[in-house]
Write a protein that holds these residues in place. Sequence first.
Motif, PDB file in Angstrom:
ATOM      1  N   UNK A 181      11.499  34.054  41.504  1.00 55.49           N
ATOM      2  CA  UNK A 181      11.578  32.763  40.995  1.00 55.49           C
ATOM      3  C   UNK A 181      10.488  32.257  39.940  1.00 55.49           C
ATOM      4  N   UNK A 182       9.355  32.681  39.993  1.00 57.73           N
ATOM      5  CA  UNK A 182       8.145  32.549  38.917  1.00 57.73           C
ATOM      6  C   UNK A 182       8.446  33.006  37.571  1.00 57.73           C
ATOM      7  N   UNK A 183       9.305  34.175  37.462  1.00 60.17           N
ATOM      8  CA  UNK A 183       9.830  34.880  35.992  1.00 60.17           C
ATOM      9  C   UNK A 183      11.203  34.310  35.735  1.00 60.17           C
ATOM     10  N   UNK A 184      11.710  33.342  36.727  1.00 62.08           N
ATOM     11  CA  UNK A 184      12.858  32.650  36.479  1.00 62.08           C
ATOM     12  C   UNK A 184      14.199  33.547  36.409  1.00 62.08           C
ATOM     13  N   UNK A 185      14.092  34.661  37.290  1.00 55.33           N
ATOM     14  CA  UNK A 185      15.111  35.404  37.613  1.00 55.33           C
ATOM     15  C   UNK A 185      16.461  34.765  38.047  1.00 55.33           C
ATOM     16  N   UNK A 186      17.435  35.013  37.425  1.00 50.26           N
ATOM     17  CA  UNK A 186      18.792  34.410  37.701  1.00 50.26           C
ATOM     18  C   UNK A 186      19.604  35.341  38.479  1.00 50.26           C
ATOM     19  N   UNK A 187      19.395  36.632  38.094  1.00 47.01           N
ATOM     20  CA  UNK A 187      20.360  37.675  38.808  1.00 47.01           C
ATOM     21  C   UNK A 187      19.760  39.112  39.120  1.00 47.01           C
ATOM     22  N   UNK A 188      19.587  39.281  40.539  1.00 44.04           N
ATOM     23  CA  UNK A 188      19.040  40.230  41.140  1.00 44.04           C
ATOM     24  C   UNK A 188      19.985  41.404  41.325  1.00 44.04           C
ATOM     25  N   UNK A 189      19.727  42.675  40.501  1.00 40.74           N
ATOM     26  CA  UNK A 189      20.549  43.854  40.700  1.00 40.74           C
ATOM     27  C   UNK A 189      19.741  44.941  41.118  1.00 40.74           C
ATOM     28  N   UNK A 190      20.043  45.615  42.355  1.00 39.93           N
ATOM     29  CA  UNK A 190      19.128  46.514  43.002  1.00 39.93           C
ATOM     30  C   UNK A 190      19.984  47.452  44.061  1.00 39.93           C
ATOM     31  N   UNK A 201      15.316  36.765  52.505  1.00 41.26           N
ATOM     32  CA  UNK A 201      14.850  36.259  51.134  1.00 41.26           C
ATOM     33  C   UNK A 201      15.359  35.027  51.125  1.00 41.26           C
ATOM     34  N   UNK A 202      16.709  34.829  51.401  1.00 42.29           N
ATOM     35  CA  UNK A 202      17.378  33.429  51.088  1.00 42.29           C
ATOM     36  C   UNK A 202      16.583  32.478  51.915  1.00 42.29           C
ATOM     37  N   UNK A 203      16.133  32.790  53.325  1.00 44.53           N
ATOM     38  CA  UNK A 203      15.297  32.074  54.148  1.00 44.53           C
ATOM     39  C   UNK A 203      14.197  31.524  53.564  1.00 44.53           C
ATOM     40  N   UNK A 204      13.401  32.533  52.943  1.00 45.03           N
ATOM     41  CA  UNK A 204      12.160  32.218  52.321  1.00 45.03           C
ATOM     42  C   UNK A 204      12.384  31.180  50.943  1.00 45.03           C
ATOM     43  N   UNK A 205      13.473  31.634  50.514  1.00 44.06           N
ATOM     44  CA  UNK A 205      13.717  30.538  49.252  1.00 44.06           C
ATOM     45  C   UNK A 205      13.821  29.226  49.683  1.00 44.06           C
ATOM     46  N   UNK A 206      14.615  29.138  50.961  1.00 43.97           N
ATOM     47  CA  UNK A 206      14.874  27.770  51.198  1.00 43.97           C
ATOM     48  C   UNK A 206      13.454  26.985  51.939  1.00 43.97           C
ATOM     49  N   UNK A 207      12.929  27.764  52.540  1.00 43.85           N
ATOM     50  CA  UNK A 207      11.591  27.193  53.174  1.00 43.85           C
ATOM     51  C   UNK A 207      10.571  26.682  51.938  1.00 43.85           C
ATOM     52  N   UNK A 208      10.559  27.600  50.637  1.00 48.80           N
ATOM     53  CA  UNK A 208       9.634  27.358  49.766  1.00 48.80           C
ATOM     54  C   UNK A 208      10.093  26.568  48.552  1.00 48.80           C
ATOM     55  N   UNK A 209      11.389  26.123  48.727  1.00 47.14           N
ATOM     56  CA  UNK A 209      12.147  25.284  47.733  1.00 47.14           C
ATOM     57  C   UNK A 209      12.315  26.292  46.354  1.00 47.14           C
ATOM     58  N   UNK A 210      12.764  27.434  46.435  1.00 47.86           N
ATOM     59  CA  UNK A 210      13.055  28.254  45.187  1.00 47.86           C
ATOM     60  C   UNK A 210      14.568  28.276  44.861  1.00 47.86           C
TER      61      UNK A 210
END
Length: 295
Positions: A181-190, A201-210
Amino acid sequence: MSPVTAYTGRFAPTPSGYLHFGSLVAALASYLDARAAGGRWLLRMEDLDPPREVPGAQDAILRTLETYGFVWDGVVERQSDRHAAYAAAVDDLLARGLAYPCNCSRKQLEGQAIYPGTCRDAGRPLADAAIRLRVPDAEYRFLDRVQGEFAQNLAREVGDFVIRRRDGLFAYQLAVVLDDAWQGITDVVRGADLLDSTPRQLYLQELLGLPRPRYLHIPLLLQPDGHKLGKSYRSPPLPADQAPALLARALRALGQRPPDELADGDAAAVLAWGVRHWNVAAIARQTTLAEAAVR
Ligand code: GLU
């Protein structure tokens, strides 16, 4: 004004070893996907775990990427510089009652596939404790660009997971969502070894408003013995003098079809070909692939 790009990707190696062929394929996939979209491609060192770090690996990874023709945007960020942000998020989750201290010993948890919730409502002291995140009995799902629909019930399939270890080290799951989120990543490829980390990670994003990035998980290369390439064995660094041939092989591991003569050129030419012909639909919709099949 700086141009607004709709795409920002990243490669996020862990310096617990040198860049091996499996991580080269991951670097290549994220690079090609970003550049083919006209996007930015960032590099992040996931140096969260000093005891597991191989001395010199950070430099060696960067030198190998350079030798293999990769050009990244901006400065290399390091997770070791980001502890204040991780600590603030842990404090926030604790204050909101979404996380809790856990002092269960390894021995106590032996044989438990899912954390049984022993410390969940026990009001343990913070000192000398791991911090776990409470997970809901709910399904977290997303549409992966290669693997398709993926879903997990966090309570039943994952359990309350650690966001800060007892030794004070922050967990990958927490750091990765904050940094993306801090680096403004729109696409994670891994690699697809992280497919089943994504719902956490989706759950953490939801909790942290990311914001939630798009995800693309590439098949993981397996050694003949079935182990993930490079992790179970200490792989040597990739040879500097075989970059074009190994990049061509990495393209094949991603289902791309580089012409044979490309391997006789230089690394930059292989990457340029890869960007022009990048075809996500050609990537195998599998979570694993035998390395021997892509030689
Ligand atoms: N650092 C992780 C690894 O090397 C990758 C993390 C990610 O791409 O989210 O396996």
